[in-house]
Write an enzyme that holds these catalytic residues in place. Structure first.
Site, PDB file in Angstrom:
ATOM      1  N   ALA A 116      46.447  36.825  31.778  1.00  0.00           N
ATOM      2  CA  ALA A 116      47.204  35.685  32.320  1.00  0.00           C
ATOM      3  C   ALA A 116      47.771  35.847  33.724  1.00  0.00           C
ATOM      4  CB  ALA A 116      48.338  35.333  31.373  1.00  0.00           C
ATOM      5  N   ALA A 117      48.065  37.071  34.180  1.00  0.00           N
ATOM      6  CA  ALA A 117      48.799  37.225  35.448  1.00  0.00           C
ATOM      7  C   ALA A 117      47.899  36.932  36.642  1.00  0.00           C
ATOM      8  CB  ALA A 117      49.351  38.649  35.556  1.00  0.00           C
ATOM      9  N   PRO A 118      48.420  36.257  37.684  1.00  0.00           N
ATOM     10  CA  PRO A 118      49.830  35.858  37.855  1.00  0.00           C
ATOM     11  C   PRO A 118      50.222  34.545  37.182  1.00  0.00           C
ATOM     12  CG  PRO A 118      48.588  35.410  39.862  1.00  0.00           C
ATOM     13  CD  PRO A 118      47.630  36.094  38.924  1.00  0.00           C
ATOM     14  N   LYS A 121      45.980  30.028  35.379  1.00  0.00           N
ATOM     15  CA  LYS A 121      45.280  29.309  34.312  1.00  0.00           C
ATOM     16  C   LYS A 121      46.270  28.776  33.279  1.00  0.00           C
ATOM     17  CE  LYS A 121      41.070  29.968  35.845  1.00  0.00           C
ATOM     18  NZ  LYS A 121      41.319  30.851  36.959  1.00  0.00           N
ATOM     19  N   GLU A 138      49.359  39.735  29.365  1.00  0.00           N
ATOM     20  CA  GLU A 138      48.875  40.510  30.516  1.00  0.00           C
ATOM     21  C   GLU A 138      49.055  41.991  30.201  1.00  0.00           C
ATOM     22  OE1 GLU A 138      47.221  40.074  33.469  1.00  0.00           O
ATOM     23  OE2 GLU A 138      47.441  42.243  33.570  1.00  0.00           O
ATOM     24  N   ASP A 182      40.208  34.618  31.444  1.00  0.00           N
ATOM     25  CA  ASP A 182      39.914  34.653  32.880  1.00  0.00           C
ATOM     26  C   ASP A 182      39.716  36.142  33.183  1.00  0.00           C
ATOM     27  OD1 ASP A 182      39.621  33.823  35.488  1.00  0.00           O
ATOM     28  OD2 ASP A 182      41.764  33.692  35.891  1.00  0.00           O
ATOM     29  N   CYS A 235      35.813  35.000  38.782  1.00  0.00           N
ATOM     30  CA  CYS A 235      35.724  34.598  40.194  1.00  0.00           C
ATOM     31  C   CYS A 235      34.642  35.428  40.870  1.00  0.00           C
ATOM     32  CB  CYS A 235      37.074  34.730  40.889  1.00  0.00           C
ATOM     33  SG  CYS A 235      37.698  36.407  40.960  1.00  0.00           S
TER      34      CYS A 235
END
Ligand SMILES: C[S@@+](CC[C@H](N)C(=O)[O-])C[C@H]1O[C@@H](n2cnc3c(N)ncnc32)[C@H](O)[C@@H]1O
Length: 298
Positions: A116-118, A121, A138, A182, A235
């Protein structure tokens, strides 16, 4: 070194099936490093009728998620008092593109952002569905602190923040309707934003990340209730970390299927027999990335 990089560039284009102008376009974006595009997503602190206090660009992008704005060129959204007050969160336009997968997901009763960080999403999910019964996880303690700070700043005290490894989640037996993965990746798109990322085109970096992503996803599928979804995003461009990870998971888990996202149809990957989507700098919506929506059949 330069030779290795050129070899990595060639290998990436070949894996993506890019030739001629299409290959040149990606390579020049990676060398120029100016493809970054910002967006802001309104938070729980922003009133329903709030609009950001700066000029925004009207994008021809039906996939743009709710409560997301694209600041006009030259605007620095983080320089405004409303940013400090937590009325909006600033993030990459490509992240917003990935979260268009949520357009095919029913509002979840419970959700987990596994990496999750930062917090980007999680913010995008909350803008669409709210953040009741949402967990932001995280593993990295330092990054978990930043995540907590961002959630606090953006008025989301109800979000449970945890620091479990994916395999610990899998063993916990807890089940969610929606998982966001992610995944940590080689980050090839960072080059297009002008961020140095040595080795990101090397097979060692790509294969190491692919192995980690498969491990994370093997755990993730165990944490979803029947009928629930996983949004997998990265990404990076390399199919090894994207389509091939999805294919690996689908092959080992016959109770899972990849789901079509009609809003993302123009970005459909030709490198998979199932629905998966890739954004490249040439599309004009930032540095790019990959996304795939998976569903556990009931
Ligand atoms: C791409 S970043 C997440 C970005 C975030 N979702 C956002 O939108 O702001 C990936 C995250 O995964 C975390 N991570 C690294 N290794 C991991 C692992 N083995 N399992 C789970 N998460 C991991 C990293 O610390 C990093 O915060």
């Amino acid at each position: 070194m330069a030779e290795d990089f050129a070899k990595g560039e060639r290998r990436l284009c070949a894996r993506l099936g890019l030739e001629g102008d299409a290959a040149e376009s990606l390579l020049s974006a990676m060398r120029a490093g100016v493809s970054s595009r910002q967006a802001v997503v309104l938070t729980a602190r922003a009133p329903q009728d709030y609009v950001p206090p700066f000029a925004c660009t009207e994008l021809d992008a039906p996939w743009l998620p709710p409560r997301v704005y694209v600041p006009a060129e030259g605007v620095k959204p983080t320089a405004h008092a409303d940013y400090v007050a937590g009325l909006y969160y600033s993030l990459d336009l490509s992240s917003c593109w990935e979260s268009a997968c949520l357009s095919e997901v029913p509002a979840p009763a419970s959700s987990l952002d596994m990496c999750a960080a930062p917090g980007g999403k999680t913010m995008l999910m909350a803008a669409r569905f709210g953040a009741e019964n949402h967990t932001a996880n995280e593993v990295h303690p330092g990054r978990r602190g930043i995540l907590r700070q961002n959630l606090e700043q953006c008025g989301m005290p109800q979000v449970r923040v945890t620091g479990n490894r994916p395999d610990q989640w899998a063993r916990s037996g807890e089940q969610f309707d929606l998982l966001l993965v992610d995944a940590p990746c080689s980050g090839q798109s960072l080059l297009c934003k002008g961020i140095k990322n040595p080795g990101c085109l090397g097979s060692g970096m790509v294969n190491g990340n692919a192995k980690r992503q498969k491990g994370i996803m093997l755990s993730a599928v165990q944490c979803v209730a029947p009928g629930g979804h996983i949004v997998y995003t990265t990404c990076t461009y390399d199919p090894e970390e994207n389509e091939k990870v999805m294919a690996y998971i689908l092959k080992r888990n016959p109770d899972w299927q990849a789901v079509e996202v009609p809003l993302l149809a123009p970005f459909r990957s030709a490198l998979a027999s199932f629905p998966a989507y890739r954004l490249l700098p040439a599309h004009g919506f930032g540095a790019g990335g990959f996304c795939c929506l998976l569903k556990k059949v009931e």
